[in-house]
Scaffold this active site. Structure first.
Site, PDB file in Angstrom:
ATOM      1  N   ASP A 171       2.843  -6.638   0.817  1.00  0.00           N
ATOM      2  CA  ASP A 171       2.394  -6.360  -0.548  1.00  0.00           C
ATOM      3  C   ASP A 171       2.222  -7.669  -1.319  1.00  0.00           C
ATOM      4  O   ASP A 171       1.225  -7.881  -2.022  1.00  0.00           O
ATOM      5  CB  ASP A 171       3.419  -5.459  -1.232  1.00  0.00           C
ATOM      6  N   HIS A 254      -5.696  -3.991  -2.588  1.00  0.00           N
ATOM      7  CA  HIS A 254      -5.081  -2.728  -2.982  1.00  0.00           C
ATOM      8  C   HIS A 254      -6.080  -1.580  -2.994  1.00  0.00           C
ATOM      9  O   HIS A 254      -5.707  -0.420  -2.771  1.00  0.00           O
ATOM     10  CB  HIS A 254      -4.389  -2.875  -4.344  1.00  0.00           C
ATOM     11  N   HIS A 257      -6.129  -0.447   0.497  1.00  0.00           N
ATOM     12  CA  HIS A 257      -4.929   0.385   0.695  1.00  0.00           C
ATOM     13  C   HIS A 257      -5.165   1.799   0.206  1.00  0.00           C
ATOM     14  O   HIS A 257      -4.858   2.781   0.896  1.00  0.00           O
ATOM     15  CB  HIS A 257      -3.725  -0.204  -0.049  1.00  0.00           C
ATOM     16  N   HIS A 271       3.473   1.076   2.165  1.00  0.00           N
ATOM     17  CA  HIS A 271       2.479   0.544   1.227  1.00  0.00           C
ATOM     18  C   HIS A 271       2.083  -0.890   1.583  1.00  0.00           C
ATOM     19  O   HIS A 271       0.904  -1.217   1.718  1.00  0.00           O
ATOM     20  CB  HIS A 271       3.048   0.610  -0.193  1.00  0.00           C
TER      21      HIS A 271
END
Length: 366
Positions: A171, A254, A257, A271
């Site tokens: 992340d 992101h 993602h 995540h």
């Protein structure tokens, strides 16, 4: 539009700090709803209860139902109203923390965030990621303020599965590259303005810390110890990445993602693991120099972050699946449009497959 930097009201990191939670929390409310998982309560519940002894703040534990969704948030706000809670404390992982922040927002109360893992940069942000009850990304809930306090007990975090801290590195890996893309476009950040020099510096420091300390921290955690490298990675995963992403901006990683959440076979991945692959995909979209791409892919391979679609759980790669991911990533409301050039589902589709190809190449699979 102003340049804006957001940060939590207070950040505390150190071994044993969870045993002091009551002393900190009493400054924010008189009755705290503590959102925690059943397993989390078994590990830390007695320690937390003891920390509130002798304070004038009472506590009510409630077990998290497993997803940061609107139904769960409503359940908790109703409980807070019924029980007269004027403070929310979230203890656990990213979805618990996001749910605690959302519940506090709707009840207009302070919130104290206590991560027991260092797997995402969610703790410090004025943001909750809302999913459907089935775990598909739904929307970002932007909050008017950051948590009143973030408390990181590194002794507790060091005992969590190593994969979780490595996921946090994934992340955090996106932070600098997404902030850099937003800076190039002069895009608005999650803080509601343009990025600051401070946010960009923290984002770059986050990346540098990962490169310098990441492998050392993983090895130390696998040996069951909390070293200085581990402390630095916990700070990078949480504070540096948290401020860096929120006040520096989100872009391609992101969004990729979020696109991956449409595939059920990816739901078992954390995540940060999906964000790591999203970072590689963003770098492919940008056509960065080979040495920069190699540095990121080599880091991911060495710490155990996924660099191929197969490692994400996608065993049968089809045009339909990857185009579904690409289309979802390009949603009008998502952050892929913060890239400093036009991005289409077709370009993202190509970048995902190329990123997978590069991953297989550097792993020696072809």
């Amino acid at each position: 539009m102003a340049n804006i930097l957001n940060s939590p009201g207070r950040y505390v990191q150190g071994a044993g700090e969870l045993s002091r939670l009551g002393g900190y929390a009493k400054e924010y409310g008189k009755k705290a709803l503590i959102l925690i998982s059943a397993s989390g309560y078994k590990r830390t519940g007695s320690m937390i209860e003891k920390s509130f002894e002798g304070t004038d703040c009472s506590i009510l534990f409630d077990y998290f139902n497993g997803e940061c969704c609107k139904d769960e948030i409503t359940r908790l706000t109703d409980l807070m109203e019924k029980e007269g809670c004027d403070l929310v404390i979230g203890v656990g992982g990213g979805k618990i923390l996001d749910t605690a922040k959302a519940a506090a927002y709707y009840r207009h109360t302070p919130v104290v965030i206590c991560p027991t893992i260092a797997s995402t940069d969610a703790p410090c942000s004025a943001l909750s990621v809302i999913y459907t009850p089935d775990g598909v990304f739904e929307e970002y809930l932007f909050l008017p303020s950051n948590p009143n306090m973030v408390l990181m007990d590194t002794a507790v975090i060091a005992k969590s599965p190593v994969r979780l801290t490595v996921s946090g590195m994934g992340d955090a890996l996106a932070t600098y590259f997404e902030a850099r893309a937003c800076q190039a476009k002069d895009a608005l950040t999650c803080a509601g303005g343009h990025g600051t020099l401070a946010a960009m510096a923290l984002a770059e420091l986050c990346f540098d810390t990962l490169m310098e300390e990441g492998i050392k921290a993983k090895v130390a955690l696998e040996a069951g110890v909390c070293t200085n490298a581990v402390e630095k990675i916990i700070e990078a995963n949480t504070l540096l990445s948290g401020i860096g992403f929120e006040s520096g901006g989100l872009a391609g990683a992101h969004a990729i993602h979020n696109g991956l959440t449409v595939l059920e076979e990816c739901h078992h991945m954390y995540h940060g693991e999906k964000v790591a692959f999203g970072t590689i995909t963003q770098l492919v979209l940008e056509n960065v120099p080979t040495d920069e791409l190699e540095e990121v892919i080599d880091f991911c391979i060495e710490v155990g972050l996924p660099v191929t679609l197969a490692e994400l759980g996608i065993k049968e790669v089809t045009e339909e699946k990857i185009m579904a991911v690409a289309t979802a990533a390009c949603a009008e409301s998502d952050t892929l449009h913060n890239m400093p050039f036009e991005v289409t589902p077709e370009k993202v589709y190509a970048a995902i497959l190329a990123a997978d190809g590069y991953g297989r190449y550097y792993k020696g699979e072809e």
